[in-house]
Design a protein around this motif. Structure first.
Motif, PDB file in Angstrom:
ATOM      1  N   GLU A 193       0.955  -1.449   0.373  1.00 15.58           N
ATOM      2  CA  GLU A 193      -0.120  -0.275   0.148  1.00 15.58           C
ATOM      3  C   GLU A 193       1.141   1.506  -0.408  1.00 15.58           C
ATOM      4  OE1 GLU A 193      -1.881  -2.988   2.904  1.00 15.58           O
ATOM      5  OE2 GLU A 193       0.175  -2.384   2.434  1.00 15.58           O
ATOM      6  N   LEU A 232      -4.884   6.344  -2.433  1.00 14.54           N
ATOM      7  CA  LEU A 232      -4.559   5.095  -1.924  1.00 14.54           C
ATOM      8  C   LEU A 232      -4.216   4.084  -2.883  1.00 14.54           C
ATOM      9  CD1 LEU A 232      -5.799   4.190   1.696  1.00 14.54           C
ATOM     10  CD2 LEU A 232      -4.085   6.108   0.552  1.00 14.54           C
ATOM     11  N   SER A 233      -2.450   3.444  -3.047  1.00 14.92           N
ATOM     12  CA  SER A 233      -2.764   2.363  -4.281  1.00 14.92           C
ATOM     13  C   SER A 233      -2.032   1.012  -3.386  1.00 14.92           C
ATOM     14  CB  SER A 233      -1.635   2.933  -5.014  1.00 14.92           C
ATOM     15  OG  SER A 233      -1.675   3.821  -6.223  1.00 14.92           O
ATOM     16  N   CYS A 234      -2.829   0.222  -4.356  1.00 19.50           N
ATOM     17  CA  CYS A 234      -2.924  -1.095  -3.659  1.00 19.50           C
ATOM     18  C   CYS A 234      -2.035  -1.894  -4.733  1.00 19.50           C
ATOM     19  CB  CYS A 234      -3.645  -2.385  -3.296  1.00 19.50           C
ATOM     20  SG  CYS A 234      -3.208  -4.066  -2.539  1.00 19.50           S
ATOM     21  N   TRP A 248     -10.273  -3.757   0.627  1.00 22.23           N
ATOM     22  CA  TRP A 248      -9.674  -2.360   1.320  1.00 22.23           C
ATOM     23  C   TRP A 248      -9.936  -2.593   3.069  1.00 22.23           C
ATOM     24  CZ3 TRP A 248      -4.945   0.609   0.853  1.00 22.23           C
ATOM     25  CH2 TRP A 248      -4.335   1.067  -0.885  1.00 22.23           C
ATOM     26  N   TYR A 280      -4.552   2.224   6.550  1.00 18.25           N
ATOM     27  CA  TYR A 280      -4.922   1.345   5.947  1.00 18.25           C
ATOM     28  C   TYR A 280      -4.765   0.237   5.035  1.00 18.25           C
ATOM     29  CZ  TYR A 280      -8.595   5.363   5.520  1.00 18.25           C
ATOM     30  OH  TYR A 280      -9.867   6.242   6.477  1.00 18.25           O
ATOM     31  N   TYR A 281      -5.231  -0.847   5.269  1.00 15.33           N
ATOM     32  CA  TYR A 281      -4.711  -2.018   4.170  1.00 15.33           C
ATOM     33  C   TYR A 281      -5.095  -2.929   3.633  1.00 15.33           C
ATOM     34  CZ  TYR A 281      -2.217  -2.243   9.038  1.00 15.33           C
ATOM     35  OH  TYR A 281      -2.119  -2.805  10.805  1.00 15.33           O
ATOM     36  N   CYS A 282      -4.873  -3.329   2.011  1.00 14.10           N
ATOM     37  CA  CYS A 282      -5.168  -3.747   1.134  1.00 14.10           C
ATOM     38  C   CYS A 282      -5.465  -4.830   1.420  1.00 14.10           C
ATOM     39  CB  CYS A 282      -4.807  -3.526  -0.204  1.00 14.10           C
ATOM     40  SG  CYS A 282      -3.416  -3.601  -0.357  1.00 14.10           S
ATOM     41  N   THR A 322      -0.799   1.947   5.259  1.00 14.39           N
ATOM     42  CA  THR A 322       0.063   2.881   5.247  1.00 14.39           C
ATOM     43  C   THR A 322      -1.238   3.948   5.787  1.00 14.39           C
ATOM     44  OG1 THR A 322      -0.140   5.111   3.081  1.00 14.39           O
ATOM     45  CG2 THR A 322      -1.687   3.546   3.010  1.00 14.39           C
TER      46      THR A 322
END
Length: 116
Positions: A6, A20-22, A36, A93-95, A110
C-alpha cells in the motif's frame, strides 16, 4: 508469491483527498477480488471497500459517497480514492486479496491522518 504494498497515505486536512494504491507483485491480480480495510486507533480493523475481478464494487456505509475503489489490471493495482476526508477516517489502511470467505496476502499498511 503475491505481495501487496500500500502507498499514498499521509497527513491531510479535513475535507481533503488522498488516493491510496495497492500495488501487487509476484502474481497478476486481475482474477482476484481485493478489499481495502482500515484500523483506527484503539479500534478493530474494518472492511471499507471491495472490488471483484470484473470491477463490481462495494463500499461500506460510513464512507459511501466519499470513497471509491477502482482497479487497473494493466498496472496490477487497486486504488482507493478518498474525498471529503474526516478526522474519523484516520487510521492505517490495508489491502488484501479475497480468498474464499476470508482474505490473505495482507500488505503492511499505509497511515492516513486527517487533522487540521
Amino acid at each position: 508469491q503475491l505481495e501487496l504494498v500500500e502507498s499514498g497515505g499521509g497527513l491531510v486536512q479535513p475535507g481533503g483527498s488522498l488516493r491510496l494504491s495497492c500495488i501487487a507483485s509476484g502474481v497478476t491480480i486481475k482474477y482476484y477480488a481485493i478489499g481495502w480495510f482500515r484500523q483506527a486507533p484503539g479500534k478493530e480493523r474494518e472492511g471499507i471497500a471491495y472490488i471483484n475481478s470484473v470491477g463490481d464494487s462495494t463500499i461500506t456505509d460510513s464512507v459511501k459517497g466519499r470513497f471509491t475503489i477502482s482497479r487497473d489490471n494493466a498496472k496490477n493495482t487497486v486504488y482507493l480514492q478518498m474525498n471529503s476526508l474526516k478526522p474519523e477516517d484516520t487510521g492505517v489502511y490495508y489491502c488484501a486479496k479475497k480468498d474464499g470467505i476470508g482474505y490473505d496476502s495482507w500488505g503492511q499498511g499505509t497511515q492516513v491522518t486527517v487533522s487540521s
